[in-house]
Design a protein around this motif. Sequence first.
Motif, PDB file in Angstrom:
ATOM      1  N   VAL A   1       0.863  -1.175   0.000  1.00 33.21           N
ATOM      2  CA  VAL A   1       0.000   0.000   0.000  1.00 33.21           C
ATOM      3  C   VAL A   1       0.906   1.233   0.000  1.00 33.21           C
ATOM      4  CG1 VAL A   1      -0.248   0.082   2.530  1.00 33.21           C
ATOM      5  CG2 VAL A   1      -1.967   1.130   1.084  1.00 33.21           C
ATOM      6  N   THR A   2       0.549   2.230  -0.808  1.00 35.46           N
ATOM      7  CA  THR A   2       1.324   3.466  -0.912  1.00 35.46           C
ATOM      8  C   THR A   2       0.471   4.616  -0.397  1.00 35.46           C
ATOM      9  OG1 THR A   2       2.487   2.633  -2.857  1.00 35.46           O
ATOM     10  CG2 THR A   2       2.554   5.007  -2.488  1.00 35.46           C
ATOM     11  N   THR A   3       1.024   5.374   0.552  1.00 36.05           N
ATOM     12  CA  THR A   3       0.315   6.525   1.112  1.00 36.05           C
ATOM     13  C   THR A   3       1.193   7.763   1.022  1.00 36.05           C
ATOM     14  OG1 THR A   3       1.167   6.059   3.318  1.00 36.05           O
ATOM     15  CG2 THR A   3      -0.967   5.104   2.761  1.00 36.05           C
ATOM     16  N   ASP A   4       0.559   8.940   1.103  1.00 35.95           N
ATOM     17  CA  ASP A   4       1.323  10.183   1.230  1.00 35.95           C
ATOM     18  C   ASP A   4       1.932  10.207   2.624  1.00 35.95           C
ATOM     19  OD1 ASP A   4       0.547  11.067  -1.282  1.00 35.95           O
ATOM     20  OD2 ASP A   4      -1.152  12.211  -0.514  1.00 35.95           O
ATOM     21  N   ALA A   5       3.170  10.606   2.724  1.00 38.87           N
ATOM     22  CA  ALA A   5       3.827  10.671   4.030  1.00 38.87           C
ATOM     23  C   ALA A   5       4.917  11.730   4.009  1.00 38.87           C
ATOM     24  CB  ALA A   5       4.428   9.323   4.393  1.00 38.87           C
ATOM     25  N   MET A   6       5.191  12.283   5.170  1.00 40.05           N
ATOM     26  CA  MET A   6       6.250  13.276   5.311  1.00 40.05           C
ATOM     27  C   MET A   6       7.272  12.731   6.310  1.00 40.05           C
ATOM     28  SD  MET A   6       5.981  17.296   6.432  1.00 40.05           S
ATOM     29  CE  MET A   6       4.860  16.938   7.740  1.00 40.05           C
TER      30      MET A   6
ATOM     31  N   SER B   1       6.198   9.665  -0.444  1.00 35.84           N
ATOM     32  CA  SER B   1       5.315   8.518  -0.298  1.00 35.84           C
ATOM     33  C   SER B   1       5.948   7.447   0.577  1.00 35.84           C
ATOM     34  CB  SER B   1       5.027   7.892  -1.666  1.00 35.84           C
ATOM     35  OG  SER B   1       4.347   8.808  -2.486  1.00 35.84           O
ATOM     36  N   MET B   2       5.106   6.808   1.368  1.00 41.33           N
ATOM     37  CA  MET B   2       5.519   5.668   2.169  1.00 41.33           C
ATOM     38  C   MET B   2       4.887   4.435   1.541  1.00 41.33           C
ATOM     39  SD  MET B   2       7.260   4.562   4.763  1.00 41.33           S
ATOM     40  CE  MET B   2       7.574   5.926   5.851  1.00 41.33           C
ATOM     41  N   ILE B   3       5.725   3.471   1.198  1.00 36.11           N
ATOM     42  CA  ILE B   3       5.259   2.225   0.596  1.00 36.11           C
ATOM     43  C   ILE B   3       5.500   1.134   1.628  1.00 36.11           C
ATOM     44  CG2 ILE B   3       5.567   0.585  -1.290  1.00 36.11           C
ATOM     45  CD1 ILE B   3       6.766   4.139  -1.704  1.00 36.11           C
TER      46      ILE B   3
END
Length: 145
Positions: free
Chosen positions: A120-125, A140-142
Motif C-alpha cells: 500500500v502506498t500513502t502520502d507521508a512526510m 510517499s511511504m510504501i
Amino acid sequence: MRGALRLRIVMALLPVPTLIAIADAAPRPVELEATTMADWRAANLDGTGCYWSPRRGGPILFVAAGDKAMTRVGGRIVILNPRRDAKPLFPFTHDAWRFGDLTIRVVDTARIRSMGYETVTTDAMLVVTRRDVTTRLRGSMICGS
C-alpha cells in the motif's frame, strides 16, 4: 623590525581561520541520500516493512522493518532504533526513530495513493532533525512485503 613585521603577518592571518571555524559551526539541514537494495540487505532490512521516497519511482531515502530502520547520511549507512515515544506505523514498524543526534519521524496521512496485492502506498512526510535543525520532506511511504 623583523620581529615586528613577522608579528604583523601572523596577526593578519589569525582572523581568517577563526572566521572559517565559525562558518563551519553553523548547523545545516541533514540531507538523506539514496539507499540501495544491497544497503537494506546489509542492514538485514529486506522483507516486510516500509520505505519512503520523495516521488514515485524515485530514490529510496529511508527504510524501516520491525525494530530497525536505516538511511544514508554523508555516504554512510545509519541504523536507527525506535524512539521511546514511537507509535505503530504499519503492523510491523514504528513512526519515530533515533540514532545519536539524528531523529526521523514519519507522518503518514493514511491517504492511500495505490494498493497492490501485498503493498500500500500513502502520502507521508519525513521530519528529519539533527542538532536542532529540522527538515520536512514530502513524499510517499510504501509498506508491505
